[in-house]
Motif scaffolding. Structure first.
Motif, PDB file in Angstrom:
ATOM      1  N   GLN A  40      -6.993 -23.040   2.944  1.00 25.95           N
ATOM      2  CA  GLN A  40      -6.260 -22.504   4.084  1.00 25.95           C
ATOM      3  C   GLN A  40      -4.942 -23.238   4.245  1.00 25.95           C
ATOM      4  O   GLN A  40      -4.910 -24.453   4.391  1.00 25.95           O
ATOM      5  CB  GLN A  40      -7.081 -22.616   5.371  1.00 25.95           C
ATOM      6  CG  GLN A  40      -6.389 -21.991   6.572  1.00 25.95           C
ATOM      7  CD  GLN A  40      -7.158 -22.217   7.853  1.00 25.95           C
ATOM      8  OE1 GLN A  40      -8.358 -22.461   7.821  1.00 25.95           O
ATOM      9  NE2 GLN A  40      -6.479 -22.146   8.969  1.00 25.95           N
ATOM     10  N   GLN A  41      -3.852 -22.491   4.185  1.00 24.59           N
ATOM     11  CA  GLN A  41      -2.520 -23.070   4.327  1.00 24.59           C
ATOM     12  C   GLN A  41      -2.112 -23.044   5.790  1.00 24.59           C
ATOM     13  O   GLN A  41      -2.274 -22.034   6.466  1.00 24.59           O
ATOM     14  CB  GLN A  41      -1.508 -22.281   3.495  1.00 24.59           C
ATOM     15  CG  GLN A  41      -0.177 -22.972   3.324  1.00 24.59           C
ATOM     16  CD  GLN A  41      -0.300 -24.237   2.479  1.00 24.59           C
ATOM     17  OE1 GLN A  41      -0.985 -24.268   1.470  1.00 24.59           O
ATOM     18  NE2 GLN A  41       0.369 -25.294   2.902  1.00 24.59           N
ATOM     19  N   VAL A 118      -7.272 -18.114  -1.245  1.00 22.38           N
ATOM     20  CA  VAL A 118      -6.153 -18.761  -0.574  1.00 22.38           C
ATOM     21  C   VAL A 118      -5.773 -17.911   0.636  1.00 22.38           C
ATOM     22  O   VAL A 118      -5.436 -16.725   0.493  1.00 22.38           O
ATOM     23  CB  VAL A 118      -4.936 -18.924  -1.510  1.00 22.38           C
ATOM     24  CG1 VAL A 118      -3.775 -19.579  -0.760  1.00 22.38           C
ATOM     25  CG2 VAL A 118      -5.317 -19.760  -2.733  1.00 22.38           C
ATOM     26  N   LEU A 119      -5.835 -18.509   1.816  1.00 23.93           N
ATOM     27  CA  LEU A 119      -5.461 -17.840   3.060  1.00 23.93           C
ATOM     28  C   LEU A 119      -4.142 -18.414   3.549  1.00 23.93           C
ATOM     29  O   LEU A 119      -4.010 -19.626   3.742  1.00 23.93           O
ATOM     30  CB  LEU A 119      -6.540 -18.057   4.131  1.00 23.93           C
ATOM     31  CG  LEU A 119      -7.959 -17.593   3.794  1.00 23.93           C
ATOM     32  CD1 LEU A 119      -8.899 -17.923   4.950  1.00 23.93           C
ATOM     33  CD2 LEU A 119      -7.987 -16.109   3.486  1.00 23.93           C
ATOM     34  N   SER A 120      -3.167 -17.557   3.752  1.00 23.20           N
ATOM     35  CA  SER A 120      -1.854 -18.001   4.199  1.00 23.20           C
ATOM     36  C   SER A 120      -1.311 -16.988   5.187  1.00 23.20           C
ATOM     37  O   SER A 120      -1.971 -16.007   5.521  1.00 23.20           O
ATOM     38  CB  SER A 120      -0.914 -18.152   2.994  1.00 23.20           C
ATOM     39  OG  SER A 120       0.293 -18.766   3.357  1.00 23.20           O
ATOM     40  N   ALA A 188       6.291 -13.644  -2.538  1.00 24.55           N
ATOM     41  CA  ALA A 188       7.198 -14.721  -2.930  1.00 24.55           C
ATOM     42  C   ALA A 188       6.723 -16.008  -2.269  1.00 24.55           C
ATOM     43  O   ALA A 188       6.583 -16.074  -1.048  1.00 24.55           O
ATOM     44  CB  ALA A 188       8.630 -14.411  -2.503  1.00 24.55           C
ATOM     45  N   CYS A 189       6.442 -17.019  -3.089  1.00 23.57           N
ATOM     46  CA  CYS A 189       5.915 -18.288  -2.589  1.00 23.57           C
ATOM     47  C   CYS A 189       7.053 -19.286  -2.424  1.00 23.57           C
ATOM     48  O   CYS A 189       7.728 -19.653  -3.395  1.00 23.57           O
ATOM     49  CB  CYS A 189       4.876 -18.839  -3.555  1.00 23.57           C
ATOM     50  SG  CYS A 189       3.433 -17.770  -3.774  1.00 23.57           S
ATOM     51  N   ARG A 214       4.440 -19.544   2.523  1.00 24.70           N
ATOM     52  CA  ARG A 214       4.775 -20.923   2.193  1.00 24.70           C
ATOM     53  C   ARG A 214       3.535 -21.705   1.784  1.00 24.70           C
ATOM     54  O   ARG A 214       2.493 -21.583   2.407  1.00 24.70           O
ATOM     55  CB  ARG A 214       5.461 -21.613   3.391  1.00 24.70           C
ATOM     56  CG  ARG A 214       6.838 -21.038   3.688  1.00 24.70           C
ATOM     57  CD  ARG A 214       7.569 -21.827   4.768  1.00 24.70           C
ATOM     58  NE  ARG A 214       8.925 -21.339   4.956  1.00 24.70           N
ATOM     59  CZ  ARG A 214       9.973 -21.729   4.239  1.00 24.70           C
ATOM     60  NH1 ARG A 214       9.807 -22.627   3.280  1.00 24.70           N
ATOM     61  NH2 ARG A 214      11.171 -21.246   4.467  1.00 24.70           N
ATOM     62  N   GLY A 215       3.681 -22.484   0.725  1.00 25.30           N
ATOM     63  CA  GLY A 215       2.625 -23.400   0.310  1.00 25.30           C
ATOM     64  C   GLY A 215       1.634 -22.836  -0.682  1.00 25.30           C
ATOM     65  O   GLY A 215       0.894 -23.602  -1.316  1.00 25.30           O
ATOM     66  N   ALA A 216       1.583 -21.520  -0.865  1.00 26.01           N
ATOM     67  CA  ALA A 216       0.542 -20.929  -1.716  1.00 26.01           C
ATOM     68  C   ALA A 216       0.779 -21.167  -3.200  1.00 26.01           C
ATOM     69  O   ALA A 216      -0.163 -21.062  -3.999  1.00 26.01           O
ATOM     70  CB  ALA A 216       0.443 -19.429  -1.447  1.00 26.01           C
TER      71      ALA A 216
END
Length: 262
Positions: A40-41, A118-120, A188-189, A214-216
């Protein structure tokens, strides 16, 4: 940075040291196997110390063998339909790259995990209509100037230059479509919020994607290196970060996990 944690490591060039450090960290990490790692981000307005999504059946996991910032991260673990799930709220790594920023991904792969979720959260770019809700990534653009693979070099965990086009696993998508009504999109990361790192290249490149997050990029790069099938979900235009629907998603996702690698 390679994530050097001090003495006792073999001498050699940066790449040899990075690979040795990773192996030492994995040997010291918790030995228990798992089936699914949920990364989790933190959101842009969220306190880094905030805990992860509260999921039924999971409980706080206070494990003292994690190095560096991961020792203070918020962890949960438990069983969902008899499959062990571990959830971690990723901490910030200001101005840092290298294997330590994605250690849980390699740990999960080494302990038999079958997938990474991945949760963002993110924002629509306007390239295409994106309704409020969840986007499942069908492709991603890494616009960060950092990587967990920097300084890693040759490693038994994966190739030096992994193929990132295969990391997003299509077999994991139907669960998100069915439970969350997610829509497909290119993501886009960008660097994690508060990391102090700048985006790589002109920001206009992000307009080639449907949403930005962001962060992924960090867990995605490590998952590609480790060969761990991944589902990236980005919450768009809403305040809640999967707090209401993640409990419904996990059983569906667990049921669609790929078989363990032989």
């Amino acid at each position: 940075m390679s994530g050097n944690s001090g003495g006792g490591l073999p001498e050699g060039d940066l790449e040899e040291v990075g690979a040795s450090e990773l192996e030492a960290a994995l040997r010291a990490a918790p030995p228990e196997p798992l089936d699914l790692l949920v990364w989790q981000q933190a959101g842009p307005d969220e306190r880094p110390s905030a805990g992860p999504v509260d999921l039924p059946g999971l409980e706080p996991w206070e494990e003292g063998h994690w190095p560096g910032a991961w020792a203070d991260a918020a962890w949960q673990h438990g069983r969902v339909d008899d499959q062990r799930v571990v959830v971690v709220k990723a901490p910030l790594f200001p101005q840092e790259s290298g294997w330590s920023t994605a250690l849980p991904v390699w740990w999960a792969a080494s302990r038999g995990a079958r997938a990474l979720l991945v949760l963002s959260e993110g924002r629509a770019t306007g390239r295409s209509p994106v309704p409020a809700g969840v986007v499942h990534a069908v492709d991603h653009l890494d616009l960060t100037a950092s990587s967990p693979l920097i300084g890693l070099g040759a490693s038994s965990r994966g190739p030096l230059f992994p193929d990132r086009t295969e990391v997003l696993h299509p077999d994991l998508v139907p669960a998100a479509e069915r439970v969350l009504a997610s829509v497909a999109g290119v993501v886009a990361c960008l660097p994690a919020e508060g990391s102090g790192l700048e985006a790589r290249g002109p920001e206009a490149l992000a307009l080639e994607a449907d949403v930005t997050t962001r962060g992924a990029a960090t867990p995605l790069a490590a998952a590609a290196h480790a060969g761990l099938p991944t589902l990236l979900l980005v919450r768009v235009h809403t305040d809640a970060l999967f707090a209401e629907d993640a409990p419904m998603l996990l059983p569906a996702l667990v049921a669609s996990l790929p078989p363990r690698a032989s």
